[in-house]
Design a protein around this motif. Structure first.
Motif, PDB file in Angstrom:
ATOM      1  N   GLY A 167       0.809  -1.212   0.000  1.00 41.96           N
ATOM      2  CA  GLY A 167       0.000   0.000   0.000  1.00 41.96           C
ATOM      3  C   GLY A 167       0.844   1.264   0.000  1.00 41.96           C
ATOM      4  O   GLY A 167       1.984   1.282   0.474  1.00 41.96           O
ATOM      5  N   GLU A 168       0.272   2.310  -0.567  1.00 42.29           N
ATOM      6  CA  GLU A 168       0.904   3.625  -0.578  1.00 42.29           C
ATOM      7  C   GLU A 168      -0.143   4.642  -0.158  1.00 42.29           C
ATOM      8  O   GLU A 168      -1.229   4.715  -0.736  1.00 42.29           O
ATOM      9  CB  GLU A 168       1.438   3.951  -1.977  1.00 42.29           C
ATOM     10  CG  GLU A 168       2.586   3.047  -2.412  1.00 42.29           C
ATOM     11  CD  GLU A 168       3.075   3.356  -3.818  1.00 42.29           C
ATOM     12  OE1 GLU A 168       2.630   4.386  -4.380  1.00 42.29           O
ATOM     13  OE2 GLU A 168       3.872   2.576  -4.352  1.00 42.29           O
ATOM     14  N   TYR A 169       0.191   5.406   0.873  1.00 44.01           N
ATOM     15  CA  TYR A 169      -0.723   6.407   1.415  1.00 44.01           C
ATOM     16  C   TYR A 169       0.051   7.703   1.577  1.00 44.01           C
ATOM     17  O   TYR A 169       1.016   7.767   2.335  1.00 44.01           O
ATOM     18  CB  TYR A 169      -1.291   5.954   2.762  1.00 44.01           C
ATOM     19  CG  TYR A 169      -2.081   4.661   2.686  1.00 44.01           C
ATOM     20  CD1 TYR A 169      -3.456   4.673   2.481  1.00 44.01           C
ATOM     21  CD2 TYR A 169      -1.438   3.428   2.818  1.00 44.01           C
ATOM     22  CE1 TYR A 169      -4.172   3.485   2.411  1.00 44.01           C
ATOM     23  CE2 TYR A 169      -2.147   2.234   2.753  1.00 44.01           C
ATOM     24  CZ  TYR A 169      -3.511   2.278   2.550  1.00 44.01           C
ATOM     25  OH  TYR A 169      -4.217   1.101   2.479  1.00 44.01           O
ATOM     26  N   LEU A 170      -0.370   8.718   0.874  1.00 43.54           N
ATOM     27  CA  LEU A 170       0.370   9.977   0.851  1.00 43.54           C
ATOM     28  C   LEU A 170       0.005  10.837   2.064  1.00 43.54           C
ATOM     29  O   LEU A 170      -1.164  11.145   2.279  1.00 43.54           O
ATOM     30  CB  LEU A 170       0.047  10.731  -0.438  1.00 43.54           C
ATOM     31  CG  LEU A 170       1.082  11.750  -0.917  1.00 43.54           C
ATOM     32  CD1 LEU A 170       2.375  11.038  -1.311  1.00 43.54           C
ATOM     33  CD2 LEU A 170       0.532  12.540  -2.100  1.00 43.54           C
ATOM     34  N   PRO A 171       0.995  11.237   2.871  1.00 42.48           N
ATOM     35  CA  PRO A 171       0.704  12.170   3.959  1.00 42.48           C
ATOM     36  C   PRO A 171       0.510  13.579   3.411  1.00 42.48           C
ATOM     37  O   PRO A 171       0.901  13.868   2.277  1.00 42.48           O
ATOM     38  CB  PRO A 171       1.955  12.090   4.836  1.00 42.48           C
ATOM     39  CG  PRO A 171       3.054  11.768   3.876  1.00 42.48           C
ATOM     40  CD  PRO A 171       2.426  10.870   2.829  1.00 42.48           C
ATOM     41  N   ASP A 172      -0.067  14.451   4.210  1.00 38.94           N
ATOM     42  CA  ASP A 172      -0.209  15.858   3.812  1.00 38.94           C
ATOM     43  C   ASP A 172       1.054  16.645   4.123  1.00 38.94           C
ATOM     44  O   ASP A 172       1.360  17.627   3.461  1.00 38.94           O
ATOM     45  CB  ASP A 172      -1.404  16.492   4.535  1.00 38.94           C
ATOM     46  CG  ASP A 172      -2.723  15.862   4.116  1.00 38.94           C
ATOM     47  OD1 ASP A 172      -2.998  15.844   2.911  1.00 38.94           O
ATOM     48  OD2 ASP A 172      -3.453  15.378   4.996  1.00 38.94           O
TER      49      ASP A 172
ATOM     50  N   SER B 122       3.808  -4.863   8.404  1.00 41.22           N
ATOM     51  CA  SER B 122       2.354  -4.927   8.588  1.00 41.22           C
ATOM     52  C   SER B 122       1.652  -3.607   8.313  1.00 41.22           C
ATOM     53  O   SER B 122       0.459  -3.470   8.576  1.00 41.22           O
ATOM     54  CB  SER B 122       2.037  -5.381  10.022  1.00 41.22           C
ATOM     55  OG  SER B 122       2.566  -4.468  10.957  1.00 41.22           O
ATOM     56  N   GLY B 123       2.381  -2.626   7.794  1.00 46.88           N
ATOM     57  CA  GLY B 123       1.758  -1.331   7.510  1.00 46.88           C
ATOM     58  C   GLY B 123       1.658  -0.433   8.717  1.00 46.88           C
ATOM     59  O   GLY B 123       0.867   0.514   8.731  1.00 46.88           O
ATOM     60  N   GLY B 124       2.473  -0.686   9.746  1.00 49.86           N
ATOM     61  CA  GLY B 124       2.390   0.054  10.995  1.00 49.86           C
ATOM     62  C   GLY B 124       2.436   1.568  10.877  1.00 49.86           C
ATOM     63  O   GLY B 124       1.612   2.257  11.484  1.00 49.86           O
ATOM     64  N   PRO B 125       3.387   2.155  10.130  1.00 45.67           N
ATOM     65  CA  PRO B 125       3.482   3.619  10.087  1.00 45.67           C
ATOM     66  C   PRO B 125       2.763   4.274   8.903  1.00 45.67           C
ATOM     67  O   PRO B 125       2.860   5.493   8.723  1.00 45.67           O
ATOM     68  CB  PRO B 125       4.989   3.845   9.961  1.00 45.67           C
ATOM     69  CG  PRO B 125       5.450   2.687   9.128  1.00 45.67           C
ATOM     70  CD  PRO B 125       4.563   1.517   9.498  1.00 45.67           C
ATOM     71  N   LEU B 126       2.037   3.512   8.090  1.00 43.70           N
ATOM     72  CA  LEU B 126       1.449   4.084   6.880  1.00 43.70           C
ATOM     73  C   LEU B 126       0.392   5.131   7.221  1.00 43.70           C
ATOM     74  O   LEU B 126      -0.505   4.877   8.019  1.00 43.70           O
ATOM     75  CB  LEU B 126       0.824   2.986   6.018  1.00 43.70           C
ATOM     76  CG  LEU B 126       1.786   1.957   5.427  1.00 43.70           C
ATOM     77  CD1 LEU B 126       1.025   0.906   4.628  1.00 43.70           C
ATOM     78  CD2 LEU B 126       2.833   2.629   4.544  1.00 43.70           C
ATOM     79  N   PRO B 127       0.466   6.316   6.606  1.00 44.98           N
ATOM     80  CA  PRO B 127      -0.513   7.375   6.872  1.00 44.98           C
ATOM     81  C   PRO B 127      -1.816   7.135   6.110  1.00 44.98           C
ATOM     82  O   PRO B 127      -2.124   7.821   5.127  1.00 44.98           O
ATOM     83  CB  PRO B 127       0.211   8.641   6.398  1.00 44.98           C
ATOM     84  CG  PRO B 127       1.120   8.167   5.316  1.00 44.98           C
ATOM     85  CD  PRO B 127       1.549   6.773   5.705  1.00 44.98           C
TER      86      PRO B 127
ATOM     87  N   VAL C  40       2.938  12.941   9.168  1.00 43.58           N
ATOM     88  CA  VAL C  40       3.894  11.887   9.513  1.00 43.58           C
ATOM     89  C   VAL C  40       4.969  12.515  10.396  1.00 43.58           C
ATOM     90  O   VAL C  40       5.563  13.534  10.030  1.00 43.58           O
ATOM     91  CB  VAL C  40       4.532  11.250   8.265  1.00 43.58           C
ATOM     92  CG1 VAL C  40       5.794  10.492   8.638  1.00 43.58           C
ATOM     93  CG2 VAL C  40       3.559  10.310   7.586  1.00 43.58           C
ATOM     94  N   LEU C  41       5.197  11.915  11.561  1.00 43.27           N
ATOM     95  CA  LEU C  41       6.287  12.325  12.448  1.00 43.27           C
ATOM     96  C   LEU C  41       7.488  11.442  12.146  1.00 43.27           C
ATOM     97  O   LEU C  41       7.490  10.254  12.487  1.00 43.27           O
ATOM     98  CB  LEU C  41       5.894  12.144  13.911  1.00 43.27           C
ATOM     99  CG  LEU C  41       5.032  13.191  14.609  1.00 43.27           C
ATOM    100  CD1 LEU C  41       4.949  12.861  16.092  1.00 43.27           C
ATOM    101  CD2 LEU C  41       5.561  14.589  14.409  1.00 43.27           C
ATOM    102  N   ASP C  42       8.491  12.004  11.506  1.00 42.87           N
ATOM    103  CA  ASP C  42       9.684  11.234  11.156  1.00 42.87           C
ATOM    104  C   ASP C  42      10.613  11.172  12.367  1.00 42.87           C
ATOM    105  O   ASP C  42      11.443  12.056  12.584  1.00 42.87           O
ATOM    106  CB  ASP C  42      10.387  11.882   9.968  1.00 42.87           C
ATOM    107  CG  ASP C  42      11.641  11.131   9.559  1.00 42.87           C
ATOM    108  OD1 ASP C  42      11.879  10.044  10.108  1.00 42.87           O
ATOM    109  OD2 ASP C  42      12.374  11.641   8.683  1.00 42.87           O
ATOM    110  N   MET C  43      10.469  10.088  13.151  1.00 44.02           N
ATOM    111  CA  MET C  43      11.265   9.942  14.373  1.00 44.02           C
ATOM    112  C   MET C  43      12.671   9.408  14.093  1.00 44.02           C
ATOM    113  O   MET C  43      13.503   9.356  14.999  1.00 44.02           O
ATOM    114  CB  MET C  43      10.538   9.037  15.359  1.00 44.02           C
ATOM    115  CG  MET C  43       9.219   9.608  15.859  1.00 44.02           C
ATOM    116  SD  MET C  43       9.405  11.186  16.717  1.00 44.02           S
ATOM    117  CE  MET C  43      10.257  10.659  18.212  1.00 44.02           C
ATOM    118  N   SER C  44      12.941   9.032  12.833  1.00 46.19           N
ATOM    119  CA  SER C  44      14.289   8.567  12.506  1.00 46.19           C
ATOM    120  C   SER C  44      15.296   9.718  12.572  1.00 46.19           C
ATOM    121  O   SER C  44      16.498   9.492  12.701  1.00 46.19           O
ATOM    122  CB  SER C  44      14.317   7.922  11.116  1.00 46.19           C
ATOM    123  OG  SER C  44      14.167   8.906  10.102  1.00 46.19           O
TER     124      SER C  44
END
Length: 469
Positions: A38-43, A78-83, A89-93
């Motif tokens: 899946g691909e889900y685009l964040p704002d 499993s798609g855990g961080p997908l928006p 999206v909070l990029d914690m990396s």
């Protein structure tokens, strides 16, 4: 329509410095996927640099009802961080990296952006040991490991990530900065919120600091590789060793399809005439390890035409484990789409689960390979396919459903370490029944506006058990 208008953008720019706010399409697409489907685009993508910034972002998100999706290295299967609902999206990396080894108290205090293998290296340089070791440890962040409760092969003897997380600092879904647990191994003051958060997949908070329990580094290690003419025999050997009183540090299974893939990808000397191999590692005091490796060898050799190779040197041992680590990259060469599952069963049911997996492979005529942490029942059935082949994907979806149901029927669980995310959410009721409603109530109490990682873990209205397309 974007959930971020000019007013909200201005408010975010007052919280996060401008070069850590990403709004261009090319950047947003980089955050639209993980290692699953899946691909889900964040704002918008934000790279916060402090817990205070995260708190302010969460408060703003609650005001405007904007979903927020914490994300580490995006190795989730499993798609855990997908928006899935857009938003932030909070990029914690990119969160500041900090790692302190407290040798006296045998602890590591670490920020979530630190790569897991770095903790292994720093701990071992002090004569200490952090056992959880997921296959992605060289790229995955400890924050992601904690929130997915990822563990890897050493869970058999040493337990999973939740056994080592004794304290957390986090920002709650309502923007409060709180601490749970602490630096003491024993802590029975109040509810164990630390364990509740570990494995919560980002639904209950954004973790900003982790206190990990470390243990003494084992004094001696030995590894053997046993090959079998039957996958079921390999499963029986595993249960036989465990019931004999030996507790290996790790027991890893690879079926013949994995063996062939690894040897084709990067020849490692694995036996191509075997139906399955089991890698067994023992650690502890040298005399005890030597005795136990002999016992494991005898049990494995008791099966028809089984062969055993004990690593004679550290180089041999490392090479055996290199072959195991190459399974995932090797099988990706077999097709463009890899579906990796981690259904887990009680140890005694390993042979039954392996049999069921081979029946499913034949029933749907799919390229299904089996490997995983068989000693703790955590198998990784992988299906290699092509998601552009819609007819085959329909068969894959049916097969995945049968894999999940087989694990549940055998007294197991949907996931041993990959988490639920979006891919397994439709099956949660099958395993948990009314317990799922209790989990929902916790989520609603902690996150009344449902802004933190919404769309994950719980089945969504109208969602069917079609999880891969």
């Amino acid at each position: 329509m974007s959930k971020i208008n000019s007013q909200i953008l201005n408010e975010l720019q007052a919280i996060v410095q401008e070069d850590r706010i990403l709004t261009q399409k090319k950047d947003l697409f980089s955050y639209s996927y993980d290692a699953s489907f899946g691909e889900y685009l964040p704002d918008i993508v934000l790279q916060p640099q402090s817990k205070e910034e995260i708190s302010k972002i969460i408060l703003l998100a609650n005001t405007y009802k904007i979903p927020v999706y914490p994300r580490g290295s995006a190795t989730s299967l499993s798609g855990g961080p997908l928006p899935t609902m857009g938003g932030i999206v909070l990029d914690m990396s990119q969160y500041p990296k900090s790692l302190t080894i407290d040798k006296e108290n045998m602890l590591a205090i670490v920020t979530p952006s630190v790569i897991t293998s770095t903790i292994h290296e720093k701990a071992e340089s002090e004569g200490l040991f952090y056992p959880p070791d997921p296959s992605s440890s060289n790229i995955s962040t400890i924050g992601g490991n904690v929130l997915e409760n990822s563990s890897g092969p050493k869970g058999l003897k040493y337990g999973t990530t939740k056994e080592y997380v004794i304290g957390l600092e986090l920002v709650t879904p309502t923007g409060d900065i709180v601490r749970t647990g602490g630096k003491t191994v024993k802590n029975v003051t109040g509810f164990d919120l630390t364990r509740l958060i570990v494995g919560s997949e980002g639904l209950l908070g954004v973790v900003t600091e982790i206190t990990l329990r470390l243990i003494p580094k084992p004094l001696h290690k030995m590894t053997l590789l046993a090959s079998f003419q039957s996958v079921v025999d390999s499963g029986k050997a595993i249960t036989g060793i465990l019931s004999s009183g030996v507790l290996p540090a790790a027991m890893e299974l690879m079926d013949k399809y994995c063996i062939e893939a690894v040897e084709h990808y990067r020849p490692s000397g694995l036996p191509l005439d075997a139906e399955a191999i089991v890698i067994i590692e023992l650690d502890g005091h040298e005399a005890s390890v030597n005795n136990e490796i002999e016992k494991c060898s005898r049990i494995c050799k008791s099966f028809p035409n089984a062969k055993v190779k004990v690593a004679k040197s550290e180089e041999d041992r490392i090479n055996i484990w290199k072959a195991r680590k190459m399974v995932s990259p090797a099988i990706t060469q077999l097709g463009p789409t890899k579906i990796s599952e981690d259904a887990t069963v009680p140890r005694s049911k390993i042979p039954d689960m392996i049999e069921k997996l081979h029946v499913i492979r034949e029933k749907y005529n799919l390229n299904l390979v089996v490997f995983g942490h068989a000693g703790d029942g955590n198998l990784h059935p992988n299906i290699i396919t092509d998601k552009r082949n819609l007819d085959e994907m329909k068969k894959v979806e049916l097969a995945v459903g049968e894999i999940f149901q087989a694990a549940i029927d055998l007294g197991g669980t949907l996931s041993g370490e990959h988490g639920i995310g979006i891919l397994k959410a439709p099956y949660m009721r099958n395993e948990l029944g009314l317990t799922l409603d209790l989990m929902k109530k916790i989520k609603e109490a902690w996150d009344p506006n449902n802004i933190l990682n919404p769309g994950k873990m719980f089945p969504q209205k109208g969602q069917t058990k079609v999880v891969l397309t």
